[in-house]
Design a protein around this motif. Structure first.
Motif, PDB file in Angstrom:
ATOM      1  N   ARG A  19       0.817  -1.215   0.000  1.00  0.00           N
ATOM      2  CA  ARG A  19       0.000   0.000   0.000  1.00  0.00           C
ATOM      3  C   ARG A  19       0.847   1.258   0.000  1.00  0.00           C
ATOM      4  O   ARG A  19       0.487   2.253  -0.618  1.00  0.00           O
ATOM      5  CB  ARG A  19      -0.938   0.015   1.207  1.00  0.00           C
ATOM      6  N   VAL A  20       1.980   1.218   0.666  1.00  0.00           N
ATOM      7  CA  VAL A  20       2.841   2.394   0.743  1.00  0.00           C
ATOM      8  C   VAL A  20       3.382   2.784  -0.636  1.00  0.00           C
ATOM      9  O   VAL A  20       3.743   3.936  -0.869  1.00  0.00           O
ATOM     10  CB  VAL A  20       3.989   2.185   1.764  1.00  0.00           C
ATOM     11  N   LEU A  21       3.392   1.849  -1.569  1.00  0.00           N
ATOM     12  CA  LEU A  21       3.897   2.143  -2.913  1.00  0.00           C
ATOM     13  C   LEU A  21       3.046   3.166  -3.660  1.00  0.00           C
ATOM     14  O   LEU A  21       3.508   3.785  -4.603  1.00  0.00           O
ATOM     15  CB  LEU A  21       4.003   0.861  -3.742  1.00  0.00           C
ATOM     16  N   ALA A  22       1.797   3.350  -3.239  1.00  0.00           N
ATOM     17  CA  ALA A  22       0.919   4.309  -3.904  1.00  0.00           C
ATOM     18  C   ALA A  22       0.820   5.631  -3.148  1.00  0.00           C
ATOM     19  O   ALA A  22       0.238   6.581  -3.657  1.00  0.00           O
ATOM     20  CB  ALA A  22      -0.464   3.711  -4.080  1.00  0.00           C
ATOM     21  N   ALA A  23       1.390   5.707  -1.951  1.00  0.00           N
ATOM     22  CA  ALA A  23       1.298   6.928  -1.148  1.00  0.00           C
ATOM     23  C   ALA A  23       2.330   7.949  -1.616  1.00  0.00           C
ATOM     24  O   ALA A  23       3.411   7.587  -2.079  1.00  0.00           O
ATOM     25  CB  ALA A  23       1.533   6.594   0.324  1.00  0.00           C
ATOM     26  N   PRO A  24       2.014   9.236  -1.495  1.00  0.00           N
ATOM     27  CA  PRO A  24       2.995  10.257  -1.854  1.00  0.00           C
ATOM     28  C   PRO A  24       4.257  10.130  -0.996  1.00  0.00           C
ATOM     29  O   PRO A  24       4.193   9.775   0.185  1.00  0.00           O
ATOM     30  CB  PRO A  24       2.281  11.577  -1.547  1.00  0.00           C
ATOM     31  N   GLU A  33      13.553   4.270  -0.434  1.00  0.00           N
ATOM     32  CA  GLU A  33      12.839   2.989  -0.510  1.00  0.00           C
ATOM     33  C   GLU A  33      12.089   2.867  -1.840  1.00  0.00           C
ATOM     34  O   GLU A  33      12.098   1.803  -2.476  1.00  0.00           O
ATOM     35  CB  GLU A  33      11.877   2.851   0.671  1.00  0.00           C
ATOM     36  N   ALA A  34      11.459   3.957  -2.270  1.00  0.00           N
ATOM     37  CA  ALA A  34      10.739   3.937  -3.544  1.00  0.00           C
ATOM     38  C   ALA A  34      11.713   3.763  -4.708  1.00  0.00           C
ATOM     39  O   ALA A  34      11.423   3.053  -5.674  1.00  0.00           O
ATOM     40  CB  ALA A  34       9.928   5.225  -3.714  1.00  0.00           C
ATOM     41  N   LEU A  35      12.878   4.382  -4.600  1.00  0.00           N
ATOM     42  CA  LEU A  35      13.887   4.242  -5.645  1.00  0.00           C
ATOM     43  C   LEU A  35      14.379   2.800  -5.734  1.00  0.00           C
ATOM     44  O   LEU A  35      14.531   2.259  -6.832  1.00  0.00           O
ATOM     45  CB  LEU A  35      15.050   5.198  -5.386  1.00  0.00           C
ATOM     46  N   ALA A  36      14.588   2.163  -4.599  1.00  0.00           N
ATOM     47  CA  ALA A  36      15.010   0.759  -4.593  1.00  0.00           C
ATOM     48  C   ALA A  36      13.924  -0.129  -5.219  1.00  0.00           C
ATOM     49  O   ALA A  36      14.231  -1.030  -6.014  1.00  0.00           O
ATOM     50  CB  ALA A  36      15.320   0.304  -3.162  1.00  0.00           C
ATOM     51  N   ALA A  37      12.663   0.137  -4.882  1.00  0.00           N
ATOM     52  CA  ALA A  37      11.561  -0.636  -5.472  1.00  0.00           C
ATOM     53  C   ALA A  37      11.490  -0.387  -6.979  1.00  0.00           C
ATOM     54  O   ALA A  37      11.302  -1.315  -7.769  1.00  0.00           O
ATOM     55  CB  ALA A  37      10.231  -0.261  -4.806  1.00  0.00           C
ATOM     56  N   ASP A  62       6.225   7.924 -11.437  1.00  0.00           N
ATOM     57  CA  ASP A  62       5.493   9.167 -11.213  1.00  0.00           C
ATOM     58  C   ASP A  62       5.656   9.673  -9.778  1.00  0.00           C
ATOM     59  O   ASP A  62       5.777  10.877  -9.554  1.00  0.00           O
ATOM     60  CB  ASP A  62       4.016   8.980 -11.547  1.00  0.00           C
ATOM     61  N   ARG A  63       5.656   8.759  -8.814  1.00  0.00           N
ATOM     62  CA  ARG A  63       5.852   9.155  -7.404  1.00  0.00           C
ATOM     63  C   ARG A  63       7.234   9.755  -7.211  1.00  0.00           C
ATOM     64  O   ARG A  63       7.394  10.773  -6.525  1.00  0.00           O
ATOM     65  CB  ARG A  63       5.698   7.950  -6.475  1.00  0.00           C
ATOM     66  N   LEU A  64       8.249   9.122  -7.781  1.00  0.00           N
ATOM     67  CA  LEU A  64       9.620   9.620  -7.654  1.00  0.00           C
ATOM     68  C   LEU A  64       9.756  10.996  -8.304  1.00  0.00           C
ATOM     69  O   LEU A  64      10.347  11.917  -7.722  1.00  0.00           O
ATOM     70  CB  LEU A  64      10.615   8.634  -8.277  1.00  0.00           C
ATOM     71  N   MET A  65       9.183  11.143  -9.488  1.00  0.00           N
ATOM     72  CA  MET A  65       9.269  12.431 -10.183  1.00  0.00           C
ATOM     73  C   MET A  65       8.544  13.534  -9.418  1.00  0.00           C
ATOM     74  O   MET A  65       9.036  14.658  -9.320  1.00  0.00           O
ATOM     75  CB  MET A  65       8.718  12.296 -11.603  1.00  0.00           C
ATOM     76  N   ALA A  66       7.397  13.216  -8.854  1.00  0.00           N
ATOM     77  CA  ALA A  66       6.642  14.213  -8.082  1.00  0.00           C
ATOM     78  C   ALA A  66       7.445  14.675  -6.869  1.00  0.00           C
ATOM     79  O   ALA A  66       7.494  15.871  -6.562  1.00  0.00           O
ATOM     80  CB  ALA A  66       5.291  13.639  -7.654  1.00  0.00           C
TER      81      ALA A  66
END
Length: 141
Positions: A19-24, A33-37, A62-66
């Motif tokens: 679920r955390v993968l969709a959170a800002p 963590e998002a970059l590693a994923a 998109d999350r990383l870019m935002a």
């Protein structure tokens, strides 16, 4: 058509780490963590647009870019400076750019110094040549 109750039930039952993968992204740690994923998904997806993980790839991208845009805003650059940067990155000479634009090297020099504004035709040619959006060569207030 998507059944909302099915989506809500499935979402509620997802593990928190999914679920955390969709959170800002709010913190540098979340960014790491998002970059590693993202890198793990990239290694799995490669260049396959129709891969089953393709939508996850896009979501993470998109999350990383935002986060990057919020955390490290880049002020607009005058078009002539951006043009000079793109030329330098590609080791392009003024003579080569003159050929791309169909103008003289002297006119290229005036463009690069900011003494002459880019015409709409020049903006179109530059965008196509450098593979960027045309608006990057327009003046921003």
């Amino acid at each position: 058509m998507t059944n909302a109750s099915t989506v809500l039930s499935a979402w509620a039952n997802l593990p928190p780490e999914v679920r955390v993968l969709a959170a800002p992204i709010q913190t540098e740690q979340q960014y790491d963590e998002a970059l590693a994923a993202f890198e793990a998904v990239w290694n799995e997806v490669g260049g396959q647009a129709d891969h089953p993980l393709g939508s996850l790839f896009e979501l993470l991208r998109d999350r990383l870019m935002a986060y990057e845009e919020r955390s490290f805003p880049v002020p607009p650059s005058p078009p002539h400076r951006l043009l000079a940067f793109l030329m330098e990155e590609r080791s392009m000479t003024q003579t080569e750019l003159a050929g791309v634009l169909g103008i003289t090297q002297g006119n290229v020099s005036r463009l690069l110094s900011g003494k002459t504004a880019l015409s709409l035709e020049a903006v179109r040619k530059l965008a196509a040549h450098f593979h960027v959006r045309p608006d990057v060569f327009l003046e921003h207030p």
